[in-house]
Design an enzyme around this catalytic site. Structure first.
Site, mmCIF file in Angstrom:
data_model
loop_
_atom_site.group_PDB
_atom_site.id
_atom_site.type_symbol
_atom_site.label_atom_id
_atom_site.label_comp_id
_atom_site.label_asym_id
_atom_site.label_seq_id
_atom_site.Cartn_x
_atom_site.Cartn_y
_atom_site.Cartn_z
ATOM 1 C CG HIS A 39 -2.311 0.163 1.100
ATOM 2 N ND1 HIS A 39 -3.239 -0.673 0.544
ATOM 3 C CD2 HIS A 39 -3.469 1.237 1.122
ATOM 4 C CE1 HIS A 39 -4.357 -0.155 0.321
ATOM 5 N NE2 HIS A 39 -4.416 0.898 0.695
ATOM 6 C CG ASP A 91 -7.296 6.747 -3.272
ATOM 7 O OD1 ASP A 91 -7.644 5.642 -2.976
ATOM 8 O OD2 ASP A 91 -8.118 7.937 -3.680
ATOM 9 N N GLY A 92 -5.620 4.849 -4.489
ATOM 10 C CA GLY A 92 -5.350 4.287 -5.809
ATOM 11 C C GLY A 92 -4.627 2.922 -5.758
ATOM 12 C CG ASN A 93 -2.138 1.974 -2.482
ATOM 13 O OD1 ASN A 93 -1.006 1.900 -2.677
ATOM 14 N ND2 ASN A 93 -2.889 2.655 -1.754
ATOM 15 N N GLY A 94 -5.458 -0.213 -4.961
ATOM 16 C CA GLY A 94 -6.237 -1.085 -5.625
ATOM 17 C C GLY A 94 -6.462 -1.225 -6.855
ATOM 18 N NE ARG A 95 -8.880 3.188 -7.896
ATOM 19 C CZ ARG A 95 -9.353 4.435 -7.331
ATOM 20 N NH1 ARG A 95 -9.888 5.425 -8.098
ATOM 21 N NH2 ARG A 95 -8.852 4.860 -6.021
ATOM 22 C CG LEU A 96 -1.801 2.131 -9.023
ATOM 23 C CD1 LEU A 96 -0.681 2.970 -8.108
ATOM 24 C CD2 LEU A 96 -0.722 2.213 -10.268
ATOM 25 C CG HIS A 97 -4.072 -5.446 -6.692
ATOM 26 N ND1 HIS A 97 -3.517 -6.501 -6.801
ATOM 27 C CD2 HIS A 97 -5.573 -5.468 -6.355
ATOM 28 C CE1 HIS A 97 -4.393 -7.541 -6.614
ATOM 29 N NE2 HIS A 97 -5.546 -6.916 -6.504
ATOM 30 N NE ARG A 98 -9.252 -3.262 -9.343
ATOM 31 C CZ ARG A 98 -9.407 -2.853 -8.235
ATOM 32 N NH1 ARG A 98 -9.253 -3.493 -7.074
ATOM 33 N NH2 ARG A 98 -9.679 -1.723 -8.010
#
Length: 500
Positions: free
Chosen positions: A324, A328-335
């Site tokens: 992390h 912010d934006g970690n989930g979208r970057l992960h995908r």
């Protein structure tokens, strides 16, 4: 009287040393009976060995057992070595300088602790892998001449996941999903394929935002679609590139020069003044070292053709979201990183895309379960305090070691399942829909219908599998009955042909 049993291997090390890390997945026991038994659970597997496996019960005996019979838990071993001390390992190597397990223990001790034991380099003995390929997936060998051990970790001693060999993963690997997708795409006209892929890029973009319960404006949507199209060229090893992409995704935040500087957590409001914390991220001071380790692992997995691409994608992307590094934006970057790795490793067909976020969105519970396979056991070993009014969280003690190594088996299995699902439902489904649409539209267009009216009619026919509902029919009252009947007949025929 039923047989008694005694903990051994890494479970015994965990218990006897009082380690403040999650327990190992494989929990081994030696019983007073004569049977071998395995009880498979969701978060652990209980392996019971017969009495012929009994040993002296010392810490060194438990370590020997683990090196011989268990997939290794690097997080647990790192904590064990730091708690236990060096002298017993050093004496063991002195007594068995060419022993396979003593040399593996020596290598792992020095690698995981960063401490060099007072031992001369070994000069004999065949090279042996640090991880046992029988139990775990490994990377290409890198020789450590000092120990005559091959460093086959998926990452580095500073940061690496482990992935156990399971029947499910072996079956997934044999299913050759990448070849299945290529074969599917070859069945369609390139022009139709290009239209379908354009739609799927948008589907992936919107689904990834919807998972975060966000609706991007058109500008952000276009930027994310373009980023997906350029995923093969993206360099995750460049911190500046990661920060630029994060700014394109979240918008409106002050650009970062490094990683986040605030302690963040993932939680939900459960009542007035009450917040339930689901996941606590690493402390900001630990991020530079963790991200350096993550990038070293990423570099290895992107460049090693011997490592399964889906394993690489899961390891890289999920490790990123657990670290992390951004506010912010970690989930979208992960995908996004899932796509980047699958593209870079040539798993994704050159002309295609796997809209994995759409599959994750359909399977929110499964996605949450996958994430919680890491976060749930982690939370039991963190000491933190939340101010529910200010929503600020304070973490006490050192915690970086809890994020450096983890078992990613469940995450790889999950990603394989989502890829299989998205090939069957999104990729195949969109191509099939467009193919049927075109076949029906050709007949409608041949009847000299205006383009907009023809498309509208065909969409309605597609919704009802070739039949126009009575409540929609008045919208097409100006079409001659014989023309409308011809179009409907062709629509029913298209569905009948494709369903055979």
């Amino acid at each position: 009287m039923p047989p008694r049993r005694y903990a051994t291997g890494q479970l015994a090390l965990h218990t006897e040393l009082g380690l403040n890390v999650p327990e190992p997945y494989q929990q081994s026991w030696v019983s007073t009976g004569t049977t071998r038994k395995i009880e498979q659970g969701v978060s652990s597997a209980q392996h019971t060995y017969p009495k012929s496996y009994r040993h002296g019960g010392t810490l060194l005996d438990h370590l020997r057992f683990a090196l011989r019979y268990e997939p290794l838990d690097l997080r647990l071993l790192s904590a064990a070595f730091r708690t236990w001390g060096a002298e017993e390992i050093r004496l063991w190597v002195q007594q068995e300088p060419t022993g396979e397990r003593s040399r593996r223990a020596w290598f792992l001790y020095e690698a995981l602790t960063g401490q060099t034991l007072e031992l001369p380099d070994t000069t004999s003995g065949a090279y042996v892998g640090a991880l046992n390929e029988r139990w775990e997936y490994v990377a290409a060998r890198r020789n450590s001449p000092r120990h005559r051990v091959t460093d086959n970790l998926l990452g580095t001693a500073a940061f690496s996941v482990t992935v156990r060999r399971t029947d499910r993963l072996e079956q997934s690997w044999r299913s050759a999903l990448d070849q299945r997708a290529r074969q599917l795409l070859r069945q369609y006209d390139p022009a139709l394929l290009a239209r379908a892929i354009t739609f799927l890029y948008t589907t992936e973009t919107l689904s990834s935002f919807q998972i975060e319960r966000e609706q991007p404006d058109k500008a952000r949507e276009r930027r994310f679609v373009q980023a997906l199209r350029n995923a093969r060229k993206f360099n995750p090893l460049d911190p500046a590139a990661l920060r630029t992409l994060q700014q394109q995704i979240v918008e409106g935040q002050t650009p970062l020069e490094g990683w986040r500087t605030d302690q963040v957590f993932v939680g939900e409001t459960v009542g007035q003044g009450q917040e339930q914390v689901h996941f606590v991220t690493p402390q900001p001071a630990d991020l530079p070292a963790l991200m350096d380790g993550w990038q070293a692992m990423t570099a290895r997995l992107l460049s090693d053709p011997s490592v399964d691409p889906v394993l690489a994608a899961a390891a890289i992307s999920f490790a990123f979201v657990f670290i992390h590094p951004f506010p912010d934006g970690n989930g979208r970057l992960h995908r996004y990183l899932i796509h980047q790795v699958l593209e870079k490793r040539d798993f994704t067909p050159p002309e295609g895309i796997f809209p994995i976020s759409a599959s994750m969105l359909r399977d929110r519970r499964g996605y949450d379960d996958a994430l919680e396979s890491f976060s749930r056991p982690l939370m039991e070993h963190l000491d933190f305090e939340l101010d529910p009014r200010e929503l600020t969280l304070t973490v006490r003690g050192k915690t970086a070691h809890l994020y450096r190594h983890f078992d990613a088996t469940t995450l790889v299995e999950y990603l394989y399942g989502r890829i299989e699902d998205t090939i069957a439902r999104d990729l195949s489904g969109e191509l099939d829909w467009l193919s049927r649409f075109d076949q029906i539209f050709q007949v409608a267009y041949a009847q000299d219908l205006p383009d907009v009216q023809a498309k509208k009619l065909v969409r309605y026919l597609m919704e009802q599998r070739g039949r126009l509902s009575n409540n929609k029919r008045p919208q097409f009252a100006d079409i001659a009955p014989e023309k409308l009947r011809l179009i409907e007949e062709r629509a029913r025929q298209v569905f009948a042909e494709n369903d055979e």
